[in-house]
Scaffold this active site. Structure first.
Site, PDB file in Angstrom:
ATOM      1  N   ASP A  27       3.198  -2.242  15.017  1.00 13.22           N
ATOM      2  CA  ASP A  27       2.792  -3.075  13.871  1.00 13.22           C
ATOM      3  C   ASP A  27       3.739  -4.263  13.720  1.00 13.22           C
ATOM      4  O   ASP A  27       4.260  -4.520  12.637  1.00 13.22           O
ATOM      5  CB  ASP A  27       2.757  -2.241  12.591  1.00 13.22           C
ATOM      6  CG  ASP A  27       1.998  -2.952  11.470  1.00 13.22           C
ATOM      7  OD1 ASP A  27       1.324  -3.960  11.747  1.00 13.22           O
ATOM      8  OD2 ASP A  27       2.094  -2.502  10.309  1.00 13.22           O
ATOM      9  N   GLY A  87       0.805  -1.213   0.000  1.00 12.09           N
ATOM     10  CA  GLY A  87       0.000   0.000   0.000  1.00 12.09           C
ATOM     11  C   GLY A  87       0.836   1.261   0.000  1.00 12.09           C
ATOM     12  O   GLY A  87       0.407   2.295  -0.478  1.00 12.09           O
TER      13      GLY A  87
END
Length: 564
Positions: free
Chosen positions: A390, A272
């Site tokens: 993350d 992304g």
């Protein structure tokens, strides 16, 4: 059927699904051409085939559908863009980016009055940009071979919309002005008297201005080339990164050459955020280059994440954290330069059978230890502490020795002792600590939970989502008799030595301890790291005799408030 490991061609028999409305096969490994039979699905309104290995041309039959969403991005589709796409008059999104498309942009795109997103970036489109009489909200024509003036109706878009088209011109920052004069344009638009002298003088004036602009442009290019040529730069044969932060232009030119101006043949991964490239620098050093696609992000948060990663990786150093060699904040594109990781991401290694076989039990235990040591450094040796937010298998990279390195610090955050540390939820689904979802408060224990998920994933060879749901249920009796050996990656042979079996049991106990529901009951990463320095098997028995419930309830750590 998105985000799987599907291979081979899309079957022609797809035409039998006459009532199909949404068709999503993205993020697989499908190859071959797009079957023309898709054109027979008259009820289809959304076709998403992005992130595959599809080739061939765009079938004209697709243009006969009433698609609201067409996404064929990140493939190897060739040929030109069919002008018949104007038939998609009700389309809201068309994404053909990251392909091998050639030819001109069809002027018929102006007929798509409902279009809000049009992404044709990262192709080899040529010719001039046609007029777009409608108001497209998100437009991306970057990284092509377009030429000529940028239409007046598109001048409100950011420069990144057209970046990477070296022969475009217009009154947008970063582009040369077109070879014409505003005075001439005013003359052309004003009421001209029907006089022979005017008819003769206007072409003469145009010729004079165009010639003057061309001469000035050529002189400017010669001056700039001479200035670069006369600059004694050590980057051509020396260490590029010794002056990386002091002369971005030279570094930029070297990177452009090393990647063939970001040619797809150098691309080793996409996401992304943009694409990752393998580049060989003039010094012979091999690096990985992560290039940010800001227009694909469609939100300024991606730009913030990019700069956030620069901030953290230029300040922290650990043998299990990926090394940032340098960065470029060029107006044409922005990228980061990392040390090259030959074996890619841990997610990739666990997903591919051949790669997973290379990850024997010894390597897997060492990967867990490496990640633990890096997180301990971030939480306890940095002031203020750094929380990654993350931790996932996609953000753990492996070098040629299969050693682990934490990467992607775009969402990392400093813990402020004088702040509530409330923040929006970020991270990868399936790794986010449950308390963060309702409290929105980020602590080190959020990383600890993610580490627990990652550790089980390394042992099992897949994400432990189903197992976690079962263990956290009110009646975990269904796993009462499940033994540790039953959940281990079946692609590997069982550990032969007693020591390795003990190490695996030790890792499993740590994983379950890190996954405790209450954050205070989880150990700190410093405590985990210290335990890994002297692994001691918590249970001295064969793996097939160790139940998951016993491992989950094992009292390895006595965690309390002092361990936060």
């Amino acid at each position: 059927m998105a985000s799987n490991l599907l291979e081979g061609p899309i079957p022609q028999e797809i035409e039998s699904l006459m009532s199909l409305r949404d068709f999503d096969l993205s993020h697989n490994k499908l190859s071959g051409p797009i079957p023309t039979q898709i054109g027979n699905l008259s009820d289809l309104i959304s076709l998403i085939l992005a992130n595959n290995n599809l080739s061939g041309r765009i079938p004209l039959q697709i243009c006969d559908l009433s698609l609201g969403n067409l996404d064929l991005s990140h493939n190897f589709i060739t040929g030109d863009i069919p002008s018949e796409l104007l038939n998609l008059s009700y389309s809201i999104k068309i994404d053909l980016s990251h392909n091998l498309l050639q030819g001109a942009i069809p002027s018929q795109f102006g007929s798509l009055t409902h279009l809000s997103i049009l992404d044709l970036s990262w192709n080899n489109l040529t010719g001039m940009i046609p007029e777009f009489p409608f108001s497209v909200e998100n437009l991306n024509l970057s990284i092509n071979s377009l030429r000529g003036p940028i239409p007046d109706g598109l001048l409100h878009f950011a420069p990144e919309t057209f970046a990477g088209n070296k022969d475009l011109c217009g009154s947008i920052q970063g582009f040369l002005p077109c070879p014409s004069s505003p005075t001439v344009n005013q003359e052309r638009n004003s009421k001209v008297r029907h006089d022979l002298h005017v008819i003769i003088m206007v072409p003469s004036l145009l010729f004079f201005v165009s010639t003057s602009a061309l001469v000035i442009f050529i002189l400017f290019r010669q001056y700039r080339a001479q200035a670069l040529k006369s600059d004694p730069s050590p980057t051509k044969n020396g260490d590029l990164f010794s002056i990386w932060n002091f002369d971005g232009k030279i570094a930029f030119e070297d990177i452009i050459k090393a990647t063939g101006d970001f040619d797809m043949k150098y691309c080793i991964g996409t996401g992304g955020y943009g694409s990752v490239y393998r580049a060989v620098l003039p010094s012979g050093k091999i690096v990985a280059l992560k290039k940010l696609h800001r227009l694909e992000a469609e939100q300024p948060t991606y730009d913030t994440s990019f700069r956030n990663e620069i901030q953290f990786l230029t300040e922290i150093r650990h043998k299990n954290i990926v090394k940032l060699h340098g960065f470029c904040l060029h107006n044409r594109c922005m990228f980061l330069i990392y040390e090259y990781m030959e074996n890619g991401s841990l997610f990739y290694a666990l997903s591919i059978d051949e790669e997973s076989m290379e990850l024997d039990w010894t390597k897997r235990v060492n990967i867990v230890k490496g990640v633990a040591h890096a997180l301990s450094y971030m939480h306890h040796d940095c002031n203020p502490p750094i929380v990654h937010r993350d931790i996932s298998s996609s953000n753990v990279l492996l070098n040629w020795k299969w050693e682990a390195f934490i990467s992607d610090f775009g969402t990392a955050r400093l813990l402020d002792p004088d702040s509530s540390n409330r923040t929006v939820i970020v991270g990868t689904y399936g790794y986010i600590a449950p308390e963060h979802s309702y409290s929105l408060v980020v602590t080190e224990k959020c990383d600890v939970y993610s580490f627990g998920v990652l550790t089980l994933e390394i042992l099992m060879g897949k994400h432990p989502g189903e197992l976690l749901s079962t263990l956290s249920s009110s009646s975990p009796s269904s796993v009462q008799n499940v033994m540790l050996n039953e959940i281990l990656d079946p692609r590997l042979s069982p550990p032969r030595s007693r020591k390795m079996a003990g190490d695996i049991a030790f890792v499993a106990v740590i994983a379950f301890t890190c996954l405790r529901a209450k954050p205070k009951a989880r150990p700190t990463m410093k405590l985990v790291s210290q335990e890994f320095l002297h692994i001691k098997s918590p249970i001295s028995m064969p793996l097939h005799e160790m139940s998951l419930i016993e491992l989950k309830n094992h009292k390895m750590f006595m965690c309390d408030e002092s361990h936060r």
